[in-house]
Structure formats: C-alpha cells, structure tokens
Design a protein around this motif. Structure first.
Motif: not given
Length: 291
Positions: A23, A27, A61-62, A152, A176, A178-180
């Motif tokens: 991951s 990214s 995603k991305g 995510p 960076q 794509g996660k929170e």
C-alpha cells in the motif's frame, strides 16, 4: 520535516507488513521492509507481487502505475540499515512484549530524531511502547485492518505522551495512502480488538459447547446481520495464534474472566490449526469443510 513522508520503515513481513509495504509503495513511498530471515522476505516479495497483479481487479483505488515500478520502491532486508533515512516507522511483529521492546530499543538510536514510530498492535498499550524509547511524544498506535490495500480506515491510538503534531503527521501519511484515521485513547485492545476478540472468543465457545457448528455461527452473522464475513472466518484470516495472544493479553490487562480464552481455541493453536496461513482453522481451506 518535509511535507511528503518519503521513506517508511516497515518492521515485520507477515500478512500486515506485506500489505502495508504494498500500500505504501503504491502511494509513492520508498519502503524498507525488515524481517528476521530471507525466507520470510522472499515469501513477502512473492505475496506483494501477486497483490500488485490483482490490486486493480480487487478494487484498489488510485492511479494505475506499472507494477514493476511500484515493486522497486520496496527494499527487503534482515538488517536495519537504511533506517537512518526513514521519516516514519510502522512496526507489525507478533504480540509479544519482549520482542516488541527489543525492536524499539534497536531502532530508536538509528532513526532520525523527527521519525515517528507507529505500533500496529492489537492489545499492547501504546504508552508502554512509548516508555521504551527516547521519543515517547512521537509514538502512536496505528491499527491497520486486513487486507491493508483495500481497507480505507485505520484505528489510531494516542498514548499518554503522544502529541497533536505526531497525530497530524500520521494523518498526513494516511492521506497520502488514500486512507483516513479515527483517533481513540490508549487502552488494551483499543476499540476494535476489545470488541472483536471478545466476539471471536465467545463464538469459539459456542462451537466448543456444541451450541452450533462454525458454519452455523458464521452463517447467522452473514445472513442476519449482513456481515461480509463471520467471526470464525475472520479469526481464520487473522490467525488463531494471533487471536489467542490478543485474548490472553486482554485477560491479563483487565483481570476479567470474560476474556478467558476458550479451551478449544488453545487446543487448536497447540495443534497447529492456525487458520488460512496453515491451511486449516475453523474451516478447511482445501475443501471448505468446518472442523
């Protein structure tokens, strides 16, 4: 510190560590993946290559990027050489305090002063980890979910000395990727595993007592509650040895009998029935039979 966290050290090349390395590389981060043996690292390299091949099919995603370019961002090593360049470290080794403490004592003097340490732990208190290093204000928990590339949201844990600046840095890294993150306070098991491990252990008791089969337990959770995976299949995915260590850790921390590990769980771990990684746990992954 630069706005972009360029280099991340990942300690532990098991299921979580390989997912994290993939991951992070996807990214745009440079990754140093460390584990004890070349055999473990070779297996991780193969799993990451497979994960990169199928990431688009599985819904990652991305932007699409050549998987060979992504793979080259990951360095595999049995030593901590290169950790003097990292901006962030994520530790993912087994739930054994003596082993974890040894890792932090090893990397603390090697890493740059600005580097943040994140423990991807299930039950070990973040404050205890922070006390083992000279940068307790830059230590937090980041509990990633499996499979890492597809999940995510991350449970973030603030230790007693963790600063807002450290949490901001961790949030930036997640963004960076794509996660929170959802920030919770330090407590054994935090939110996710304090609830999940108790649920799994109780589900094991149902099988142990003959109330229901593993298939029946999981079917109820899938069909009645809409869960994509039942608690026992989830346990097999995590690894029954990890489940047992986590339940034992909660039992020790809270001294509460509700966390007493089910004898069936102990027996299965003793028998080497660890779930997906051993080929059999509550379910047989060759034939899909319940145990």
């Amino acid at each position: 510190m630069t706005e972009t966290l360029r280099t991340v050290g990942v300690v532990g090349a098991g299921v979580m560590g390989t997912g994290l390395a993939q991951s992070l590389a996807q990214s745009g981060h440079e990754v140093i993946l460390v584990d004890r043996t070349d055999e473990i690292l070779d297996r991780a390299r193969q799993e990451i290559a497979q994960g990169l091949r199928f990431s688009r099919v599985l819904g990652a995603k991305g932007p699409t990027e050549d998987r060979q370019v992504v793979a080259k961002r990951i360095a595999y090593t049995t030593r901590y050489e290169g950790f003097d360049t990292v901006d962030f470290v994520i530790e993912n080794i087994t739930e054994d305090w003596d082993l974890k403490r040894g890792v932090y004592e090893r990397i603390d003097p090697l890493c740059p002063p600005h580097a943040v340490f994140a423990a991807n732990t299930s039950v070990i208190p973040i404050t205890r980890i922070g006390a083992s290093v000279t940068r307790s204000d830059r230590v937090l928990g980041m509990h990633f979910m499996n499979p890492v590339p597809l999940k995510p949201t991350v449970e973030m844990i603030r230790g007693h000395h963790t600063t807002d600046a450290t949490l901001d840095t961790a949030h930036r890294l997640l963004a960076q990727m794509g996660k929170e993150g959802v920030v919770v306070q330090d407590s054994p098991g935090f939110v996710s595993n304090r609830v999940l491990m108790l649920t799994v252990n109780e589900a094991v008791y149902l099988v142990h007592e003959g109330v229901a089969t593993a298939e029946e337990v999981d079917r109820i959770f899938r069909s009645c509650f809409g869960h994509p995976m039942g608690p026992l299949a989830t346990a097999d995915l995590i690894g029954l040895d990890t489940i047992l260590q986590s339940v034992q850790g909660l039992h020790t921390a809270f001294a509460d009998s509700k966390y007493r590990p089910c004898p069936l769980l102990v027996r299965m771990v003793d028998a080497g029935l660890l779930g997906r990684k051993s080929g059999r746990g509550f379910f047989d992954y060759a034939t899909a039979r319940t145990t």
